[in-house]
Scaffold this active site. Structure first.
Site, short mmCIF file in Angstrom:
data_model
loop_
_atom_site.label_atom_id
_atom_site.label_comp_id
_atom_site.label_asym_id
_atom_site.label_seq_id
_atom_site.Cartn_x
_atom_site.Cartn_y
_atom_site.Cartn_z
N CYS A 162 -3.84 -18.43 -25.83
CA CYS A 162 -3.14 -18.68 -27.09
C CYS A 162 -4.11 -18.86 -28.26
O CYS A 162 -4.71 -17.88 -28.69
CB CYS A 162 -2.16 -19.83 -26.92
N HIS A 168 0.69 -19.47 -22.07
CA HIS A 168 0.01 -20.67 -21.57
C HIS A 168 0.12 -20.77 -20.04
O HIS A 168 0.99 -21.51 -19.53
CB HIS A 168 0.66 -21.92 -22.17
N GLU A 199 -1.56 -22.46 -18.13
CA GLU A 199 -1.85 -23.86 -17.74
C GLU A 199 -0.62 -24.75 -17.84
O GLU A 199 -0.62 -25.87 -17.36
CB GLU A 199 -3.00 -24.42 -18.59
N1 GLN Z 1 -0.32 -20.93 -33.51
C1 GLN Z 1 -1.53 -21.43 -32.94
C2 GLN Z 1 -2.74 -20.85 -33.63
O1 GLN Z 1 -2.67 -19.77 -34.11
C3 GLN Z 1 -1.64 -21.14 -31.47
C4 GLN Z 1 -0.58 -21.91 -30.74
C5 GLN Z 1 -0.98 -22.29 -29.36
O2 GLN Z 1 -2.14 -22.28 -28.96
N2 GLN Z 1 0.01 -22.72 -28.63
O3 GLN Z 1 -3.76 -21.44 -33.66
#
Ligand code: GLN
Length: 198
Positions: A78, A171, A173
């Site tokens: 992410c 995610h 995890e």
């Molecule tokens: N929107 C976040 C970002 O761009 C990422 C979100 C996340 O890691 N769950 O940093």
């Protein structure tokens, strides 16, 4: 095997728990000196802008970039994916800027900014992987050196690998399915990741 998890912001605790459950020596990384002798590094989900700033403040950006360029396997989930990208739309470019991908940050807009869906990930076998997306980024473009590992039904790319770099929008995890982490660990163990990025 010693796997570091960048532990300055975001959901590093969940990554450490998943690794520990897999019997891996997982280290919370906050100092450049802790990067020595790691077999792999995970950049967790969180807020990429904050993580980026803190990485600079903690003097972690350059040493991490250098180690990954020398072949240290890295997994970004992410926000970690955003940091690995060479190009980012909706934000500043990834501070690590190692993978030849273009990522759109917060790509799902407001209504669907968090959702869960089962994903086909052939490298993990036939059984789908439960994808948890939280204000997730999408990979919009990949260069030819990048292997696409997973796409949504509309074609959007949500996981990819390039040499020693692995990244996903979702995610792993936050599920109790350890296959994505195991895939990373197996590649790390086997030295199956190509030695160098650039
Ligand atoms: N929107 C976040 C970002 O761009 C990422 C979100 C996340 O890691 N769950 O940093």
């Amino acid at each position: 095997m010693r796997i570091g998890v960048l532990a300055i912001q975001g959901d590093f605790v969940e990554h450490i728990a998943m690794l520990s459950q897999l019997g891996v020596n997982a280290l919370a990384i906050r100092l450049p000196s802790q990067l020595a002798e790691l077999d792999g590094l995970i950049i967790p989900g969180g807020e990429s802008t904050t993580m980026s700033r803190l990485m600079e403040d903690y003097n972690l950006t350059s040493p991490i970039k250098e180690l990954v360029c020398q072949g240290l396997p890295i997994l970004g989930t992410c926000a970690g994916l955003v940091l690995l990208a060479k190009k980012v739309t909706n934000s500043v470019n990834g501070s690590l800027g190692i993978m030849d991908i273009e990522v759109e940050r917060n790509a799902f807009g407001r209504q669907a900014d968090s959702f869960e869906t089962d994903l086909p990930i052939p490298i993990l076998g036939d059984h789908p992987f439960h994808g948890v997306f939280i204000r997730a980024p999408l990979i919009r473009e990949v260069e030819s050196a990048v292997e696409i590992l997973c796409q949504l039904s509309n074609g959007a790319i949500v996981a990819a690998k390039q040499n020693n770099c692995l990244a996903c929008s979702f995610h792993p995890e936050l599920t109790d399915d350890s296959r994505f982490h195991e895939y990373f660990l197996n590649l790390t163990k086997e030295g199956a990741f190509a030695k160098r990025n650039h």
